[in-house]
Design a protein around this motif. Sequence first.
Motif, mmCIF file in Angstrom:
data_model
loop_
_atom_site.group_PDB
_atom_site.id
_atom_site.type_symbol
_atom_site.label_atom_id
_atom_site.label_comp_id
_atom_site.label_asym_id
_atom_site.label_seq_id
_atom_site.Cartn_x
_atom_site.Cartn_y
_atom_site.Cartn_z
ATOM 1 N N ILE A 1 0.830 -1.205 0.000
ATOM 2 C CA ILE A 1 0.000 0.000 0.000
ATOM 3 C C ILE A 1 0.866 1.257 0.000
ATOM 4 C CG2 ILE A 1 -0.251 0.358 2.504
ATOM 5 C CD1 ILE A 1 -3.278 0.831 1.933
ATOM 6 N N PHE A 2 2.129 1.134 0.419
ATOM 7 C CA PHE A 2 3.040 2.285 0.463
ATOM 8 C C PHE A 2 3.903 2.408 -0.797
ATOM 9 C CE2 PHE A 2 2.409 1.118 5.004
ATOM 10 C CZ PHE A 2 1.738 2.264 5.391
ATOM 11 N N ARG A 3 3.567 1.651 -1.843
ATOM 12 C CA ARG A 3 4.320 1.721 -3.092
ATOM 13 C C ARG A 3 4.214 3.094 -3.758
ATOM 14 N NH1 ARG A 3 4.003 -3.406 -7.187
ATOM 15 N NH2 ARG A 3 5.074 -4.944 -5.880
ATOM 16 N N GLU A 4 5.170 3.304 -4.672
ATOM 17 C CA GLU A 4 5.115 4.450 -5.568
ATOM 18 C C GLU A 4 3.897 4.328 -6.477
ATOM 19 O OE1 GLU A 4 5.375 7.451 -6.430
ATOM 20 O OE2 GLU A 4 7.564 7.605 -6.561
ATOM 21 N N ARG A 5 3.487 5.428 -7.085
ATOM 22 C CA ARG A 5 2.424 5.399 -8.087
ATOM 23 C C ARG A 5 2.879 4.586 -9.300
ATOM 24 N NH1 ARG A 5 0.316 10.445 -11.843
ATOM 25 N NH2 ARG A 5 -1.352 9.297 -12.913
ATOM 26 N N HIS A 6 1.985 3.766 -9.828
ATOM 27 C CA HIS A 6 2.242 3.074 -11.092
ATOM 28 C C HIS A 6 1.988 4.085 -12.203
ATOM 29 C CE1 HIS A 6 2.104 0.365 -14.443
ATOM 30 N NE2 HIS A 6 2.161 -0.724 -13.685
ATOM 31 N N VAL A 7 3.062 4.435 -12.938
ATOM 32 C CA VAL A 7 2.921 5.483 -13.949
ATOM 33 C C VAL A 7 2.802 4.931 -15.372
ATOM 34 C CG1 VAL A 7 3.886 7.379 -12.613
ATOM 35 C CG2 VAL A 7 5.435 5.856 -13.872
#
Length: 215
Positions: free
Chosen positions: A84-90
Amino acid sequence: MSTITRICFARHGETDWNAERRMQGHIDTPLNSHGQAQAQRLAQSLQHAGHTFNHLYSSDLQRAADTAKQVSHALGLSITIDPIFRERHVGVLQGLRLDDAPHAVPEVWQAHLARDIQHDLGGGESIQAFHERAQRALAMLVAAHQGQTILVVSHGGTLDMMYRIASKQALDQARVAVVPNTSLNWIAYDGKTWSVERWADTDHLSTLALDNVDL
């Protein structure tokens, strides 16, 4: 018992892709030697400062988890790993250098620059969806650790979203918060509202901090 929940967000150490200005998103890149030194300096500074944290969380991506391991050893805290604390998937921007993206995928790049909050950047995560994930993360932390002080190792884009939530900055506005590698960024919840206590603290790094956005 304190009624204020404090969260210190630390950004992961530097990776080669950070140095290359290449967008990482969910791509799992390791720390480079500079990033490892930053993580060690972060861990030492937290130990020497005498901060008391009730729990340590980290994104599951390697660059964050390896940074968190240094902190874990220094502070004697176990790590809860949570995507849940991952970077945004761009989306299709992942893997592209900032200089190359405008030419490789011009329409997606323009949506990115315009901060179109519903655009998923070609199969990625829209700003709106990213915001909702960040809200869920904060709600989870408050529910589990009300009145405590928590340390979370995460990513530049994620920390920018936390800043927006705590400062009530609109999702479609240009970024105003810098998030250097292994900076310390404090927000607090008093039971009703979030606030920013201190941001982009890099006193422990001297010249080791590299400021990158959306990487």
